[in-house]
Write an enzyme that holds these catalytic residues in place. Sequence first.
Site: not given
Ligand code: PMP
Length: 392
Positions: A109, A186, A189, A212, A350
């Site tokens: 991401h 990270d 997910q 999430k 993203c």
């Molecule tokens: N890493 C991953 C794999 C994600 O899916 C996301 C959110 N789409 C993020 C980081 C960022 O999370 P946040 O926007 O809640 O900070």
Amino acid sequence: MKQKIRGKPLVYLDNAATSQKPQIVLDTLLRYYTAQNSNVHRGVHFLSEQATKEYEDARNKVRRFINAAEEREIVFVRGTTEAINLVADSYGRQNVRAGDEVVISAMEHHSNIVPWQMLCQEKGAVLRVVPINDAGELLLEEYERLLTPKTRLVAMAHVSNALGSINPVRRIVELAHRQNIPVLIDGAQAVPHARVDVRDLNCDFYAFSGHKVFGPTGIGVLYGKATRLEAMPPYQGGGDMISSVTFEKTTYNKIPYKFEAGTPNIAGVIGLGSAIDYLTSIRLDAASAHENELLEYATNAISQISGIRLVGTAREKSAIVSFVVDGLHPHDIGTILDQEGIAVRTGHHCAQPVMDRFGVPATVRASLALYNTREDIDALVSGLRKVSEVFG
Ligand code: PMP
């Protein structure tokens, strides 16, 4: 969740973007703001003591939830993004020098790319990217090759938000640790879908977002091994992160408070605690089994629709189905599905480098959570058939 969208019952399949909130979380937020609202770690008055207790109880719930050894290893932040930025800014700036390398993967991401890119730019360091195969699986041999004496840190997704691939994180950590390289995972997910045990993974850092995992927005967690966090400089300066301040010199508070400057998101923390209570009460492993069954059902049904190509077919996959349809832009598909009350995500998620890797500008992504049903998938499939009729 019971409302109608454009006259149709809502089918919510955008859980990887954010999940819906169970009643217990909403009740907690209302109770906190109506009956307990107060600042933490400051007052000696009743409300402040009560808020502080709930705030710290939530830290303990998080600790147990991810099986961290100690509460002081749990730092509350805004979300996964802030957790990664904290490590890049604090650990990264302290330890990465010109010519050093940071290793990430091709399925990250943007929030696990850009902070490292910024760090590398500032320090004259180099970002190394582990490639993935056509199924969206990490190439482990390539990863091993990229670990060298120059590597200062590995930062890797547990589960890809664009592809659903589950990475072999335990092995990733083991291989890096053989060369004393710390690893950040990270987990944005991963945490909503399966039990995560940071001690079993043996990672140095683990990041996830409250929103999430059925909790509120604006709250997240950075887990860090105590020895790592203790050796790191503060991220932001301000109240609560100090033990004493004079104009000549400031001494910092102990961990985790050293990293929690200013009034934190108290309601968010307590709400996240309730979300964890919810997940514990429904048993996350049972929810995981339900999601895996739904994933298989959805994958089979969607791949039978003519003109559809799945993007991300890893053997180890989490509850995400990403796909493209021949000759159609994902946004058009998303708009037609929306007319049917079906919420999916369309775009690059993203993760633009993932889109480049698969040669598509965007995908349609249906992402599942424990409250989804076979009927939701059936609705999606019939919505997709309508798409073929409209454009067919
Ligand atoms: N890493 C991953 C794999 C994600 O899916 C996301 C959110 N789409 C993020 C980081 C960022 O999370 P946040 O926007 O809640 O900070």
